[in-house]
Design a protein around this motif. Structure first.
Motif, short mmCIF file in Angstrom:
data_model
loop_
_atom_site.label_atom_id
_atom_site.label_comp_id
_atom_site.label_asym_id
_atom_site.label_seq_id
_atom_site.Cartn_x
_atom_site.Cartn_y
_atom_site.Cartn_z
N GLU A 115 34.79 21.77 26.35
CA GLU A 115 35.34 21.39 25.05
C GLU A 115 36.74 21.99 24.91
O GLU A 115 37.13 22.85 25.70
N GLU A 116 37.47 21.54 23.93
CA GLU A 116 38.82 22.06 23.73
C GLU A 116 38.74 23.44 23.11
O GLU A 116 38.42 23.60 21.94
N ARG A 117 38.97 24.44 23.93
CA ARG A 117 38.93 25.84 23.48
C ARG A 117 39.89 26.66 24.31
O ARG A 117 40.40 26.20 25.33
N THR A 118 40.15 27.88 23.89
CA THR A 118 41.07 28.76 24.59
C THR A 118 40.58 29.02 26.02
O THR A 118 39.40 29.25 26.24
N ILE A 119 41.50 28.96 26.95
CA ILE A 119 41.20 29.20 28.36
C ILE A 119 41.92 30.49 28.76
O ILE A 119 43.09 30.69 28.43
N TYR A 120 41.20 31.36 29.47
CA TYR A 120 41.77 32.62 29.91
C TYR A 120 42.01 32.58 31.42
O TYR A 120 41.16 32.13 32.17
N LEU A 121 43.19 33.03 31.82
CA LEU A 121 43.55 33.07 33.24
C LEU A 121 43.77 34.51 33.66
O LEU A 121 44.45 35.27 32.97
N PRO A 122 43.21 34.90 34.81
CA PRO A 122 43.45 36.25 35.31
C PRO A 122 44.92 36.44 35.67
O PRO A 122 45.59 35.49 36.10
N PRO A 123 45.44 37.65 35.52
CA PRO A 123 46.84 37.91 35.86
C PRO A 123 47.20 37.48 37.29
O PRO A 123 48.31 37.01 37.53
N LYS A 124 46.29 37.60 38.23
CA LYS A 124 46.57 37.23 39.62
C LYS A 124 46.90 35.75 39.75
O LYS A 124 47.80 35.38 40.51
N GLN A 125 46.23 34.89 38.99
CA GLN A 125 46.54 33.46 39.05
C GLN A 125 47.93 33.17 38.49
O GLN A 125 48.67 32.36 39.04
N VAL A 126 48.30 33.85 37.43
CA VAL A 126 49.63 33.65 36.84
C VAL A 126 50.69 34.20 37.79
O VAL A 126 51.73 33.57 38.00
N GLU A 127 50.42 35.35 38.39
CA GLU A 127 51.36 35.92 39.35
C GLU A 127 51.57 34.98 40.53
O GLU A 127 52.70 34.79 41.00
N THR A 128 50.50 34.34 41.00
CA THR A 128 50.62 33.39 42.10
C THR A 128 51.56 32.25 41.73
O THR A 128 52.43 31.87 42.52
N LEU A 129 51.40 31.71 40.53
CA LEU A 129 52.29 30.64 40.09
C LEU A 129 53.74 31.10 40.07
O LEU A 129 54.66 30.37 40.47
N MET A 130 53.97 32.34 39.62
CA MET A 130 55.33 32.86 39.55
C MET A 130 55.92 33.09 40.93
O MET A 130 57.12 32.90 41.14
N VAL A 131 55.10 33.50 41.90
CA VAL A 131 55.58 33.66 43.28
C VAL A 131 56.09 32.32 43.80
O VAL A 131 57.16 32.24 44.41
#
Length: 152
Positions: A58-74
């Motif tokens: 359902e449409e609700r807040t999604i949480y991402l671990p810092p490692k996944q965000v760091e990967t995108l930034m790399v």
């Protein structure tokens, strides 16, 4: 219920049919864990996107671990790929795309409220505005370390 891998494959296929070249990184295996890989890397006419795929019942807040965000930034810093989170709400809606910059910092993660975002058609049109970027536009090692710091 379909596995997350099936949704990654579904999105890769949709993008491929629209003229993108897409690679899906396998999620397991010792060699893969050594290097940061997003779920998908998609390229079209000089535009590169590093994509983390998320699903929700359902449409609700999604949480991402810092490692996944760091990967995108790399992938953004080293390769020039724009960092995206693709969300499929499993109530029959289509895919929505959110820029990693839209994430909010939570206590031990990053959160995304999946409202708005780009449709698949809008995301596909990003490649039309793509342009070649000289290698000299990429950051130095010191800048990379600073930008990858999740502390701000």
């Amino acid at each position: 219920m379909r596995s997350r891998t099936n949704y990654e494959r579904q999105l890769a296929q949709l993008l491929y049919k629209r003229g993108w070249v897409v690679i899906r990184a396998p999620a397991s295996g010792a060699k893969v864990k050594r290097y940061p890989y997003p779920d998908l890397v998609a390229l079209k006419k000089g535009y590169a996107a590093a994509i983390e795929v998320k699903t929700s019942s359902e449409e609700r807040t999604i949480y991402l671990p810092p490692k996944q965000v760091e990967t995108l930034m790399v992938w953004k810093i080293r390769g020039g790929a724009e960092p995206w989170i693709a969300v499929k709400v499993l109530d029959g809606r289509g895919w929505r795309f959110f820029r990693a910059e839209d994430l909010e910092r939570a206590q031990r993660s990053f959160k995304l409220v999946p409202q708005g975002g780009l449709t698949l058609d809008e995301f596909d049109r990003l490649s039309e505005a793509a342009r070649t970027v000289p290698l000299t536009n990429f950051v130095t090692g010191d800048e990379e370390r600073r930008l990858l710091s999740l502390d701000g």
